[in-house]
Scaffold this active site. Structure first.
Site, PDB file in Angstrom:
ATOM      1  N   GLY A 198      -3.558  -9.933   1.162  1.00 39.65           N
ATOM      2  CA  GLY A 198      -2.901  -8.823   0.476  1.00 39.65           C
ATOM      3  C   GLY A 198      -1.538  -9.160  -0.101  1.00 39.65           C
ATOM      4  CD  GLU A 250     -12.306 -10.276   3.186  1.00 37.42           C
ATOM      5  OE1 GLU A 250     -11.216  -9.795   3.507  1.00 37.42           O
ATOM      6  OE2 GLU A 250     -12.525 -10.815   2.071  1.00 37.42           O
ATOM      7  CD  GLU A 301     -10.449 -15.959   7.087  1.00 34.56           C
ATOM      8  OE1 GLU A 301     -10.058 -15.162   6.237  1.00 34.56           O
ATOM      9  OE2 GLU A 301     -11.656 -16.237   7.261  1.00 34.56           O
ATOM     10  N   GLY A 312      -5.478  -7.606   8.191  1.00 37.79           N
ATOM     11  CA  GLY A 312      -5.273  -6.239   7.735  1.00 37.79           C
ATOM     12  C   GLY A 312      -5.231  -5.219   8.853  1.00 37.79           C
ATOM     13  CG  ASN A 353      -8.823 -14.822  -0.823  1.00 35.74           C
ATOM     14  OD1 ASN A 353      -9.344 -14.642  -1.932  1.00 35.74           O
ATOM     15  ND2 ASN A 353      -9.456 -14.552   0.304  1.00 35.74           N
ATOM     16  CD1 TRP A 354      -4.338 -13.760  -5.590  1.00 33.15           C
ATOM     17  CD2 TRP A 354      -4.886 -13.507  -7.737  1.00 33.15           C
ATOM     18  NE1 TRP A 354      -3.339 -14.339  -6.327  1.00 33.15           N
ATOM     19  CE2 TRP A 354      -3.642 -14.201  -7.660  1.00 33.15           C
ATOM     20  CE3 TRP A 354      -5.421 -13.243  -8.993  1.00 33.15           C
ATOM     21  CZ2 TRP A 354      -2.949 -14.619  -8.788  1.00 33.15           C
ATOM     22  CZ3 TRP A 354      -4.729 -13.664 -10.123  1.00 33.15           C
ATOM     23  CH2 TRP A 354      -3.502 -14.345 -10.023  1.00 33.15           C
ATOM     24  CE  LYS A 355      -8.710 -11.222   1.578  1.00 35.44           C
ATOM     25  NZ  LYS A 355      -8.673 -10.501   2.872  1.00 35.44           N
ATOM     26  CG  HIS A 367     -12.636 -15.152   3.519  1.00 36.69           C
ATOM     27  ND1 HIS A 367     -12.724 -13.865   4.000  1.00 36.69           N
ATOM     28  CD2 HIS A 367     -11.320 -15.373   3.272  1.00 36.69           C
ATOM     29  CE1 HIS A 367     -11.521 -13.330   4.024  1.00 36.69           C
ATOM     30  NE2 HIS A 367     -10.645 -14.217   3.598  1.00 36.69           N
ATOM     31  CB  SER A 383      -2.178  -9.764   8.658  1.00 35.88           C
ATOM     32  OG  SER A 383      -3.358  -9.015   8.506  1.00 35.88           O
TER      33      SER A 383
END
Length: 258
Positions: free
Chosen positions: A236, A97, A167, A173, A9-11, A95, A214
């Site tokens: 990440g 976020e 998640e 992170g 997932n490149w966000k 997700h 993470s």
């Protein structure tokens, strides 16, 4: 036998040049590896570019979100029809976020899940608790609610195109709070049990559950070797081809370069 499934997932990262370089390196690094599934989910502006690079490779294209309508006056949104037109196979929904920063509700996420599955996309549904919820012994209740509400109205026939990503929001992170492999395994067991209650035991056994808190090359093997941990949703580390490929290798049980 569930195949390991690793998704990058490149966000909201990469430029045109970076996306091209990253996708090319991942395709070359995966080669003909077919012992697991691999996908990358670039930002919307780079889906077409990355999709062209992935064509004919073992790496599938996914999107990070969608709006639950085929078309219409929804300025700034992207429909499942558009994603399919660009060659997307997967879409990430729910997700953390988007739940916590953009205030998406379980009801709205459920609308997305049902529309995406109906359109023919494969859905990666994200669920997970915050640190306050875990410390308050609410983790299982949160997972129950997110699964029950998020999958309401989903037909048994569509389950083959659904995976779940656990998640733990408190581990994403966060150097101070990393989930242990045992914590990941325990949460996945809760998810699988709840899924069996919502549908049936056969569907629960077939469900692919990824870990998404993470994941790094250093912890990937320990996490992915645990029973019931069927892959990883990588944030990440997916922005570095070498790191992402190391996680894929850990998933299929292949040691990395010495």
């Amino acid at each position: 036998m569930r195949q390991k499934f690793v998704v990058g997932n490149w966000k909201m990262h990469t430029t045109v040049a970076e996306a091209e370089q990253l996708a090319t390196a991942i395709v070359e690094g995966i080669g003909n590896e077919d012992r697991g599934r691999v996908a990358v989910c670039p930002p919307f502006p780079y889906l077409a570019l990355v999709g062209e690079i992935l064509k004919g490779s073992r790496v599938a294209l996914g999107a990070q979100n969608l709006y639950p309508e085929a078309e219409g006056a929804f300025t700034g949104e992207v429909s499942p029809t558009m994603l399919l037109d660009l060659g997307c196979q997967y879409v990430i929904l729910g997700h953390s976020e988007r739940r916590h920063k953009l205030c998406e509700s379980d009801l709205f996420i459920n609308q997305k899940v049902r529309v995406a599955l109906a359109a023919g996309l494969e859905v990666i549904l994200c669920v997970g608790e915050t640190l306050d919820q875990r410390n308050g012994d609410q983790a299982e209740a949160v997972l129950d609610r997110q699964l029950g509400h998020g999958l309401a109205g989903v037909s048994a026939q569509a389950l083959a195109r659904l995976s779940v990503a656990y998640e733990p929001v408190w581990a994403i992170g966060n150097i101070a709070h990393h989930a242990t492999p045992q914590q990941a395994q325990d949460a996945h067991a809760i998810i699988r049990r709840r899924f069996g209650q919502l549908f049936d035991e056969e569907s629960a056994r077939a469900l692919v559950i990824q870990y998404g808190g993470s994941v790094e090359p250093e912890n990937a093997a320990a996490l992915l070797s645990r029973p019931g941990v069927d892959g990883a949703l990588v944030g990440g580390a997916s922005l570095n081809a070498a790191a992402f490929l190391a996680i894929v290798r850990a998933g299929v049980g292949e040691p990395g370069p010495r």
